[in-house]
Design a protein around this motif. Structure first.
Motif, PDB file in Angstrom:
ATOM      1  N   SER A 113      -0.183   3.069  -5.216  1.00 51.40           N
ATOM      2  CA  SER A 113      -1.168   2.063  -4.826  1.00 51.40           C
ATOM      3  C   SER A 113      -1.999   2.559  -3.645  1.00 51.40           C
ATOM      4  N   THR A 114      -3.310   2.324  -3.699  1.00 56.91           N
ATOM      5  CA  THR A 114      -4.200   2.741  -2.614  1.00 56.91           C
ATOM      6  C   THR A 114      -4.385   1.643  -1.574  1.00 56.91           C
ATOM      7  N   ARG A 115      -3.917   0.440  -1.880  1.00 58.25           N
ATOM      8  CA  ARG A 115      -4.041  -0.709  -0.974  1.00 58.25           C
ATOM      9  C   ARG A 115      -3.019  -1.754  -1.383  1.00 58.25           C
ATOM     10  N   HIS A 116      -2.946  -2.840  -0.624  1.00 57.11           N
ATOM     11  CA  HIS A 116      -2.069  -3.939  -1.012  1.00 57.11           C
ATOM     12  C   HIS A 116      -2.624  -4.570  -2.300  1.00 57.11           C
ATOM     13  N   LYS A 163       0.832  -1.196   0.000  1.00 55.54           N
ATOM     14  CA  LYS A 163       0.000   0.000   0.000  1.00 55.54           C
ATOM     15  C   LYS A 163       0.873   1.254   0.000  1.00 55.54           C
ATOM     16  N   ASN A 183      -7.245   0.627  -7.781  1.00 52.00           N
ATOM     17  CA  ASN A 183      -6.195   0.366  -6.780  1.00 52.00           C
ATOM     18  C   ASN A 183      -5.005   1.303  -6.956  1.00 52.00           C
TER      19      ASN A 183
END
Length: 411
Positions: free
Chosen positions: A350-353, A265, A328
């Motif tokens: 990236s907004t998350r994993h 992330k 994402n």
């Protein structure tokens, strides 16, 4: 004259592989090319064209590398040592037979199936060649892979891979005049380092992960700074670090991009790169792109709607990233060697994993929750020019992202 030529050499325009083929054709032994009496009659299979079974024995129609299709020959299975090509041939055949809802136990291929297998083999060659070309052009660490298991489309036409902005006519990028004097930009910044000098927070933590809100600009150290290339405030400028794959989507969205590696992330993934043009030129090109049903115009309207990035013909892997209503990736404006706020660099974080094998997407019409003056200023018209949400839009485009929260239309 001969004495003057002693020790001279000329670069051969023919590859070693082609020279080997020529030696075999002319029945010439060459120790340097590893063509000997023992392997003189060994020929390389380029691809397999057809298949049949006679009295329980399997035969394949072979296209030989370096020879024309008119010289294809039927060979028994025992003569072939191309295990990989055999596996690909049967995988292609199985997939096509399933699509046609036919049984696999065939003794002879019909003309249409054999034609398809040849087209698939030729397509695979073209995509492999394109993949090699892309990796030759890239200057970043991350490798590029290409995959199309959906149709027979080859590489896109009229597209050139570039690593940095291509500046259009009449546009000048002004190089930054000063840099920081830090020896440890993260641990002991002098006068707030580059970000602090501009009254902004340091963008990254010690692992290179972003710690700014969406909408805030990123100021990285530049070519005038005292710090070296390993400085923690140099992330975007190091380029793509992950292995990525350009692949053909199965639901009509064209090409897409998936990651081959796990991405943490708030990590930098890629830049949106293309040709910088004026908004007037973007309007002209946008009308043409509308008629073609696609556009790659990205407004640089951080402070003014003056310039646009056009990635239609010049771009990097971001050219192939698709839209999603639940993306994402998030877009950030980045300033490094050019501090002209009308010409930021566009970076995706990236907004998350993100798991290996997952498609990378961003929202073509971003909606930010303004939390400060910077976010408000950035979000006013920040969108893809010529796509829904932008003042330049002229057509309504159906969204095919497929997520539960899909807005049904890109805009």
């Amino acid at each position: 004259m001969a004495e003057n030529l002693k020790g001279c050499s000329v670069v051969c325009k023919v590859s070693l592989n082609q020279l080997q083929i020529l030696c075999r054709q002319e029945r010439v032994f060459c120790q340097q090319l590893e063509v000997s009496k023992k392997n003189l009659n060994d020929f390389e299979v380029e691809y397999l064209c057809d298949y049949k079974k006679i009295h329980g024995k399997e035969f394949y129609l072979v296209k030989w590398k370096g020879y024309s299709e008119s010289e294809n020959t039927w060979e028994p299975r025992r003569n072939l040592r191309c295990v990989k090509l055999l596996k690909l041939f049967w995988a292609d055949m199985d997939q096509e037979l399933r699509r046609r809802k036919k049984r696999r136990n065939v003794t002879k291929l019909d003309i249409s199936l054999a034609s398809y297998l040849v087209q698939k083999a030729k397509q695979r060659q073209l995509l492999q060649c394109w993949e090699e070309q892309l990796n030759t052009m890239r200057v970043h660490k991350g490798r590029i892979f290409v995959q199309n298991d959906v149709d027979l489309d080859g590489p896109p036409k009229d597209f050139t891979y570039i690593n940095n902005y291509k500046v259009g006519d009449g546009i000048v990028l002004t190089e930054v005049a000063v840099g920081c004097e830090c020896t440890d930009c993260l641990g002991n910044p002098v006068n707030g380092c580059c970000a602090g000098a501009s009254l902004h927070r340091f963008a990254y933590n010690d692992r290179g992960q972003l710690r700014l809100r969406a909408g805030q600009p990123i100021y990285e150290c530049n070519s005038r700074c005292f710090c070296g290339p390993d400085c923690p405030n140099r992330v975007v400028q190091r380029g793509i670090q992950y292995d990525l794959c350009i692949f053909k989507t199965a639901n009509g969205r064209g090409w897409g991009v998936r990651t081959m590696e796990h991405i943490r992330k708030n990590s930098f993934v890629m830049e949106y790169v293309g040709e910088i043009i004026t908004t007037e030129e973007a309007e002209k090109r946008g009308r043409i792109y509308d008629r073609q049903g696609a556009t790659y115009l990205f407004d640089l309207d951080y402070v003014e709607d003056v310039y646009t990035v056009d990635a239609a013909h010049y771009g990097n892997i971001s050219h192939f990233v698709n839209h999603s209503c639940n993306p994402n990736l998030q877009v950030y404006n980045v300033f490094i060697n050019n501090l002209d706020e009308r010409l930021p660099r566009i970076a995706f974080f990236s907004t998350r994993h993100i798991k290996a094998g997952e498609e990378l997407t961003f929202d073509y019409k971003m909606q930010l929750d303004p939390v400060d003056a910077e976010s408000t200023r950035m979000d006013s018209n920040f969108s893809i020019a010529g796509l829904p949400g932008s003042p330049k839009i002229r057509v309504r485009v159906e969204c095919k992202c497929g997520v539960e929260s899909c807005r049904k239309y890109l805009f």
